[in-house]
Motif scaffolding. Structure first.
Motif, PDB file in Angstrom:
ATOM      1  N   VAL A 175       0.970  -1.358  -0.037  1.00 51.32           N
ATOM      2  CA  VAL A 175       0.056  -0.115   0.181  1.00 51.32           C
ATOM      3  C   VAL A 175       0.687   1.312  -0.143  1.00 51.32           C
ATOM      4  N   GLN A 176       0.794   2.234  -1.158  1.00 51.61           N
ATOM      5  CA  GLN A 176       1.692   3.296  -0.792  1.00 51.61           C
ATOM      6  C   GLN A 176       0.367   4.618  -1.189  1.00 51.61           C
ATOM      7  N   VAL A 177       0.855   5.439  -0.006  1.00 52.01           N
ATOM      8  CA  VAL A 177       0.129   6.610  -0.080  1.00 52.01           C
ATOM      9  C   VAL A 177       1.075   7.739   0.060  1.00 52.01           C
ATOM     10  N   GLY A 178       1.274   8.309  -1.101  1.00 54.27           N
ATOM     11  CA  GLY A 178       2.250   9.445  -1.145  1.00 54.27           C
ATOM     12  C   GLY A 178       3.768   8.934  -1.092  1.00 54.27           C
ATOM     13  N   GLU A 179       4.447   9.140  -0.011  1.00 57.32           N
ATOM     14  CA  GLU A 179       5.911   8.738   0.013  1.00 57.32           C
ATOM     15  C   GLU A 179       5.816   7.506   1.106  1.00 57.32           C
ATOM     16  N   ILE A 180       4.869   7.245   1.782  1.00 53.71           N
ATOM     17  CA  ILE A 180       4.530   6.000   2.676  1.00 53.71           C
ATOM     18  C   ILE A 180       4.276   4.760   2.141  1.00 53.71           C
ATOM     19  N   ALA A 181       5.146   3.848   2.200  1.00 55.11           N
ATOM     20  CA  ALA A 181       4.956   2.557   1.495  1.00 55.11           C
ATOM     21  C   ALA A 181       4.754   1.507   2.795  1.00 55.11           C
ATOM     22  N   MET A 182       3.789   0.803   2.446  1.00 54.56           N
ATOM     23  CA  MET A 182       3.634  -0.383   3.827  1.00 54.56           C
ATOM     24  C   MET A 182       3.505  -1.690   3.058  1.00 54.56           C
ATOM     25  N   ASP A 183       4.439  -2.526   3.273  1.00 51.79           N
ATOM     26  CA  ASP A 183       4.276  -3.953   2.471  1.00 51.79           C
ATOM     27  C   ASP A 183       3.616  -4.877   3.496  1.00 51.79           C
ATOM     28  N   ARG A 184       2.549  -5.525   3.420  1.00 53.33           N
ATOM     29  CA  ARG A 184       1.707  -6.105   4.211  1.00 53.33           C
ATOM     30  C   ARG A 184       2.231  -7.483   4.329  1.00 53.33           C
TER      31      ARG A 184
END
Ligand code: CA
Length: 253
Positions: A136-145
């Motif tokens: 999940v990427q919102v702006g420059e924050i990415a979260m790999d679940r």
């Protein structure tokens, strides 16, 4: 754990055979399924389970699907829940009426299960990308679940398990405001007693981990309401490529 990443679907359908078929296929695709047989029950179950998507039959006993859709759209927490309407009516005016009432998509019976599942994925991807995609990427924050890694720009963000689940919950629904009680329920689980103030402590830790001095804070505090992930965070991050382009344009003139 209630804050599981499994997306949930509420099936509102009075024909038992079709409801069973839908449940079977949706569960096989990895969705958690809730069911309701009529409009009143649909509103109750939706309030209780807060599904990620609703499949709503148009022809229901008592309250029609269209009326259920209209009522759902007036309830704060269901206002943005994607709704796919099922109907035997194929008339263009009905289609428009359905979409006008706030349905996100529309499928005419009889339909192929493959097509319905594809529509569900498309709606989910549009409305809640985080539910169908691992990263999940919102702006420059990415979260790999998949790996539970979080990055901001190129920087690794180290989060405790509670902060991770908090960020996951907020990023799943950018713009939606969660009360402290809702966050306690989804992030900590409703069976655990934790004071509402604990949420503030963990949001504080999350912010500290995410934000370096001078960086924009993606978490909004909404006074007397709760917290949300700022939905404008993605659009307001300066894009380096457009900056370069501006520089090139300026150099040319
Ligand atoms: Ca029906």
């Amino acid at each position: 754990m209630k804050g599981s990443s499994e997306p949930s679907v509420l099936v509102v359908e009075d024909e038992t055979a079709l409801a069973t078929l839908l449940r079977y296929n949706l569960e096989r695709e990895g969705y958690r399924v809730f069911e309701a047989k009529d409009g009143e029950e649909a509103l109750l179950v939706a309030d209780e389970t807060k599904p990620d998507l609703i499949i709503l039959d148009w022809m229901l006993p008592q309250l029609s699907g269209i009326e259920v859709c209209r009522r759902m759209r007036t309830r704060g927490h269901l206002r943005n829940t994607p709704i796919i309407m099922l109907t035997a009516r194929g008339e263009e005016t009905d289609r428009i009426r359905g979409l006008d009432t706030g349905a996100d998509d529309y499928i005419v019976k009889p339909f192929s299960m493959t097509e319905l599942l594809a529509r569900i994925r498309a709606v989910m991807r549009r409305v809640r990308p985080s539910l169908v995609e691992d990263v999940v990427q919102v702006g420059e924050i990415a979260m790999d679940r998949g790996t539970h890694r979080v990055k901001r720009g190129g920087r690794d963000i180290h989060l405790g398990p509670t902060e991770y689940r908090l960020l996951d919950q907020l990023m799943q629904h950018p713009g939606r405001v969660f009360s402290r009680e809702q966050l306690l329920d989804t992030v900590w689980g409703s069976d655990i007693y934790v004071e509402a103030r604990t949420v503030d402590v963990h949001v504080g830790r999350l912010r500290k981990a995410l934000n370096e001095p001078g960086e924009r804070d993606p978490i909004r505090t909404v006074r007397s309401a709760g917290y949300s992930f700022d939905e404008t965070f993605a659009s307001n991050v300066p894009m380096p490529s457009s900056g370069d382009q501006d520089a090139a344009m300026a150099g040319r003139s």
